[in-house]
Motif scaffolding. Structure first.
Motif, short mmCIF file in Angstrom:
data_model
loop_
_atom_site.label_atom_id
_atom_site.label_comp_id
_atom_site.label_asym_id
_atom_site.label_seq_id
_atom_site.Cartn_x
_atom_site.Cartn_y
_atom_site.Cartn_z
N THR A 87 0.88 -1.28 0.10
CA THR A 87 0.41 0.21 -0.15
C THR A 87 0.92 1.46 0.27
O THR A 87 0.54 2.58 -0.94
N VAL A 88 2.04 1.26 0.90
CA VAL A 88 3.32 3.06 0.61
C VAL A 88 3.57 2.56 -0.64
O VAL A 88 3.85 3.63 -0.74
N LEU A 92 -0.65 1.42 -4.53
CA LEU A 92 -1.20 2.18 -4.21
C LEU A 92 -0.48 3.27 -3.72
O LEU A 92 -0.96 4.56 -4.21
N GLN A 93 0.88 3.27 -3.13
CA GLN A 93 1.56 4.79 -3.11
C GLN A 93 0.42 5.94 -1.86
O GLN A 93 0.66 6.19 -1.66
N LEU A 94 0.18 4.49 -0.95
CA LEU A 94 -0.82 5.67 0.03
C LEU A 94 -0.29 6.12 1.26
O LEU A 94 1.15 5.76 1.74
N ASP A 95 -0.33 7.56 1.42
CA ASP A 95 0.68 8.02 2.39
C ASP A 95 0.64 7.19 3.73
O ASP A 95 -0.46 6.22 3.81
N THR A 96 1.57 7.28 4.75
CA THR A 96 1.36 6.17 6.21
C THR A 96 -0.05 6.78 6.96
O THR A 96 -0.50 5.35 7.34
N ILE A 98 -2.71 7.13 5.73
CA ILE A 98 -3.69 6.78 5.78
C ILE A 98 -4.02 5.39 5.33
O ILE A 98 -5.16 4.52 5.96
N ALA A 99 -2.61 4.76 5.19
CA ALA A 99 -2.61 3.15 5.40
C ALA A 99 -2.79 2.67 6.53
O ALA A 99 -3.81 1.33 7.11
N ILE A 102 -6.72 3.12 7.71
CA ILE A 102 -7.53 1.38 7.14
C ILE A 102 -6.94 0.43 7.98
O ILE A 102 -7.80 -0.53 8.35
#
Length: 170
Positions: A87-88, A92-96, A98-99, A102
């Motif tokens: 995810t990071v 997806l490259q989500l912000d830490t 946001i991850a 979730i």
């Protein structure tokens, strides 16, 4: 650079241990599914469906998310979490933040099914004329309340976003 060769080795070791624990967890989940199908009496069909759809699905999703997608690595005594998962980093490259939000949602969703199972079993042993016997709508209201209460933990985590200064340490 915070990552030295020793840090890289210890992170690899941690991730390997994480995969082994996840494999055992998934194996135990499969055994639990088998036991629920095999040994739950047909008179408890509703209970069996609840156990399978809610408890097992949420448990499997949270386990898979934690191991494969989020992969938190604590950096004690630093007050942060370094994430190494898909995810990071990759897809997806989500912000830490946001991850992690979730992750909190998934972990919080593990509590309501346990409360629901307790209420179900409690109602099974309560005598029909007892004042502790709940009507169907009271059980539905209780269930909705428990889910909302637990999901508020994830919402609170999302709202309480830390400044980027805290992430620079990582």
């Amino acid at each position: 650079n915070l990552m030295t060769k020793l840090d890289s080795t210890s992170i690899t070791f941690y991730i390997t241990i994480n995969y082994v624990i996840t494999a055992f967890s998934l194996l135990i989940d499969l055994i639990v599914i088998f036991v629920i199908f095999r040994f739950t009496p047909s008179s408890s069909r509703e209970y069996r469906t609840h156990l399978l759809t809610v408890m097992e699905v949420i448990g499997l999703i949270s386990t898979l998310y934690l191991c494969f997608f989020f992969q938190p690595l604590t950096t004690s005594p630093l007050p942060c979490i370094y994430t190494h998962g898909i995810t990071v980093e990759t897809f997806l490259q989500l912000d830490t933040h946001i991850a992690f939000t979730i992750f909190v949602f998934f972990i919080a969703l593990n509590a309501p099914p346990l409360a629901n199972c307790f209420i179900y079993r409690h109602q099974c042993v309560v005598l029909p004329g007892s004042p502790f016997r709940f009507s169907k709508w009271k059980i539905v209201v209780f269930t909705v309340f428990i889910y909302i209460f637990c999901l508020l933990h994830g919402i609170a985590m999302f709202v309480r976003e830390y400044s980027s200064i805290n992430y620079q340490i990582c």
